[in-house]
Design a protein around this motif. Sequence first.
Motif, mmCIF file in Angstrom:
data_model
loop_
_atom_site.group_PDB
_atom_site.id
_atom_site.type_symbol
_atom_site.label_atom_id
_atom_site.label_comp_id
_atom_site.label_asym_id
_atom_site.label_seq_id
_atom_site.Cartn_x
_atom_site.Cartn_y
_atom_site.Cartn_z
ATOM 1 N N TYR A 146 0.834 -1.198 0.000
ATOM 2 C CA TYR A 146 0.000 0.000 0.000
ATOM 3 C C TYR A 146 0.871 1.250 0.000
ATOM 4 O O TYR A 146 1.816 1.359 0.776
ATOM 5 C CB TYR A 146 -0.901 0.023 1.232
ATOM 6 N N TRP A 147 0.536 2.180 -0.880
ATOM 7 C CA TRP A 147 1.151 3.492 -0.894
ATOM 8 C C TRP A 147 0.122 4.508 -0.387
ATOM 9 O O TRP A 147 -1.000 4.130 -0.051
ATOM 10 C CB TRP A 147 1.613 3.861 -2.301
ATOM 11 N N GLU A 148 0.492 5.770 -0.342
ATOM 12 C CA GLU A 148 -0.382 6.767 0.291
ATOM 13 C C GLU A 148 -0.927 7.792 -0.693
ATOM 14 O O GLU A 148 -0.180 8.355 -1.490
ATOM 15 C CB GLU A 148 0.396 7.485 1.402
ATOM 16 N N ASN A 149 -2.240 8.009 -0.616
ATOM 17 C CA ASN A 149 -2.853 9.163 -1.266
ATOM 18 C C ASN A 149 -2.985 10.282 -0.238
ATOM 19 O O ASN A 149 -2.702 11.428 -0.508
ATOM 20 C CB ASN A 149 -4.218 8.792 -1.854
ATOM 21 N N GLY A 150 -3.391 9.911 0.983
ATOM 22 C CA GLY A 150 -3.407 10.886 2.072
ATOM 23 C C GLY A 150 -4.793 11.150 2.618
ATOM 24 O O GLY A 150 -5.786 10.554 2.194
ATOM 25 N N PHE A 151 -4.846 12.066 3.578
ATOM 26 C CA PHE A 151 -6.117 12.426 4.191
ATOM 27 C C PHE A 151 -6.873 13.415 3.316
ATOM 28 O O PHE A 151 -6.290 14.317 2.726
ATOM 29 C CB PHE A 151 -5.891 13.027 5.584
ATOM 30 N N PHE A 152 -8.201 13.230 3.277
ATOM 31 C CA PHE A 152 -9.073 14.089 2.489
ATOM 32 C C PHE A 152 -9.565 15.259 3.348
ATOM 33 O O PHE A 152 -9.852 15.085 4.535
ATOM 34 C CB PHE A 152 -10.285 13.309 1.986
ATOM 35 N N ASN A 153 -9.683 16.426 2.717
ATOM 36 C CA ASN A 153 -10.208 17.620 3.378
ATOM 37 C C ASN A 153 -11.269 18.268 2.498
ATOM 38 O O ASN A 153 -11.176 18.213 1.267
ATOM 39 C CB ASN A 153 -9.082 18.631 3.629
ATOM 40 N N PHE A 154 -12.251 18.889 3.118
ATOM 41 C CA PHE A 154 -13.320 19.545 2.364
ATOM 42 C C PHE A 154 -12.947 20.981 2.012
ATOM 43 O O PHE A 154 -12.357 21.707 2.813
ATOM 44 C CB PHE A 154 -14.623 19.568 3.177
ATOM 45 N N THR A 155 -13.306 21.368 0.795
ATOM 46 C CA THR A 155 -13.279 22.775 0.397
ATOM 47 C C THR A 155 -14.706 23.168 0.047
ATOM 48 O O THR A 155 -15.538 22.311 -0.297
ATOM 49 C CB THR A 155 -12.388 23.023 -0.836
ATOM 50 N N ASN A 156 -15.008 24.464 0.124
ATOM 51 C CA ASN A 156 -16.317 24.930 -0.337
ATOM 52 C C ASN A 156 -16.276 26.429 -0.573
ATOM 53 O O ASN A 156 -15.298 27.101 -0.233
ATOM 54 C CB ASN A 156 -17.425 24.541 0.654
ATOM 55 N N VAL A 198 7.012 11.641 0.082
ATOM 56 C CA VAL A 198 6.659 12.646 -0.920
ATOM 57 C C VAL A 198 5.204 13.086 -0.747
ATOM 58 O O VAL A 198 4.884 14.281 -0.830
ATOM 59 C CB VAL A 198 6.885 12.109 -2.347
ATOM 60 N N ALA A 199 4.298 12.115 -0.492
ATOM 61 C CA ALA A 199 2.883 12.432 -0.336
ATOM 62 C C ALA A 199 2.663 13.401 0.822
ATOM 63 O O ALA A 199 1.881 14.357 0.709
ATOM 64 C CB ALA A 199 2.083 11.146 -0.106
ATOM 65 N N ARG A 200 3.365 13.197 1.921
ATOM 66 C CA ARG A 200 3.187 14.055 3.096
ATOM 67 C C ARG A 200 3.800 15.434 2.887
ATOM 68 O O ARG A 200 3.245 16.446 3.338
ATOM 69 C CB ARG A 200 3.748 13.349 4.330
ATOM 70 N N GLU A 201 4.909 15.466 2.180
ATOM 71 C CA GLU A 201 5.526 16.755 1.861
ATOM 72 C C GLU A 201 4.630 17.556 0.912
ATOM 73 O O GLU A 201 4.451 18.768 1.081
ATOM 74 C CB GLU A 201 6.900 16.534 1.232
ATOM 75 N N GLN A 202 4.061 16.865 -0.085
ATOM 76 C CA GLN A 202 3.190 17.553 -1.042
ATOM 77 C C GLN A 202 1.906 18.034 -0.384
ATOM 78 O O GLN A 202 1.367 19.088 -0.744
ATOM 79 C CB GLN A 202 2.873 16.639 -2.225
ATOM 80 N N ASP A 203 1.415 17.278 0.597
ATOM 81 C CA ASP A 203 0.207 17.704 1.301
ATOM 82 C C ASP A 203 0.456 19.045 2.002
ATOM 83 O O ASP A 203 -0.336 19.985 1.863
ATOM 84 C CB ASP A 203 -0.193 16.641 2.323
ATOM 85 N N LYS A 204 1.555 19.137 2.728
ATOM 86 C CA LYS A 204 1.872 20.373 3.455
ATOM 87 C C LYS A 204 2.135 21.532 2.505
ATOM 88 O O LYS A 204 1.636 22.642 2.697
ATOM 89 C CB LYS A 204 3.096 20.146 4.350
#
Length: 339
Positions: A148-158, A276-282
Amino acid sequence: MQKKLTKAVVTRTVLALAFGALASGAALAQQVNAKFAVTLQESSHQGQGVAKFVELVNAKSQGRIKIKPFYNAALGNDVQVTSALQGGTIEFTVPQTTTLTGMVKEFEVLDYPFLFDTEKEAEAVLDGAIGRQLLDRLPEKGLVGLGYWENGFFNFTNSKHPVAKLEDFNGLKLRAVQAKISQESVKALGANPVPLAVPELYTALETRTVDGQGTTSAVTSALKLDEVQKYLSLTRHAYGAFIPLVSKKFWDRLPEADRKLLADAALEARVYQRTVAREQDKSSVKKMADKGLKVNDVAAGERARMRDAVKPLWASFAQEGGSKAVFDATQGELAKLRN
């Protein structure tokens, strides 16, 4: 005469062994060529994970196993490509686990809203016995999972207001994917789900057909959705995992040594890809905030209230989908981590 015959027999035997060794060596050194279908662009955390995997395989095999990546969904979407792997026409892909719920219902447990609090919790479940149990269901479907690799946590925008508490969802029209769990989750939070495909999303947000959406911040930034949204709320309401897959038809033709090489490379690439996924999230959150998107965190107490609102769905979907054993095991693992 006897000595001449004996010498001839020995000579033939030596030659046979030599040719056999050469043939065996040739088989072990057989050139392997394969295609790797990738949904996102090469610069994405998914794309960089694939690039690292290809690099590792090339190094470990000394150039004998060559894998060519095709980025930006050049070979089709996740569903199409996964089907192609089952048919043996494409060798590798790395979809989100959601893609597999149609063939292995238990994967749906990983999509339950507010199931995980941290990346550490997700890793404990995915990289342990529960994740392996799910992977073991794939060969019968013509697929082999390499972890398993990571996509990450989802957050809502609106485009309406910040979501800081449960009541802030009331009345919002939020994009949902076709999966029933996604639509029911939006309803449970008090919002109205609007099923939409990704290609339709930007225009729908721009014209206010929908008020908001929920995905990882890296994807929100990559799709430039911040251009048509005002608020990003760090709800961390779902965790997305990618799953590197191999066509079983291709896998079965490989010698055991090559299978181990590929499995080892996927696990090594996982460490890099998650980083990389966590760095890109931030960096994506900062980039969008710098451009004017208003970012707010969600207090732990409010996240707990949101979890309580959707919790009835967990048991309902687990029972309905025959995933109760996996769900119970996941809950048990999370309880141990949190105590």
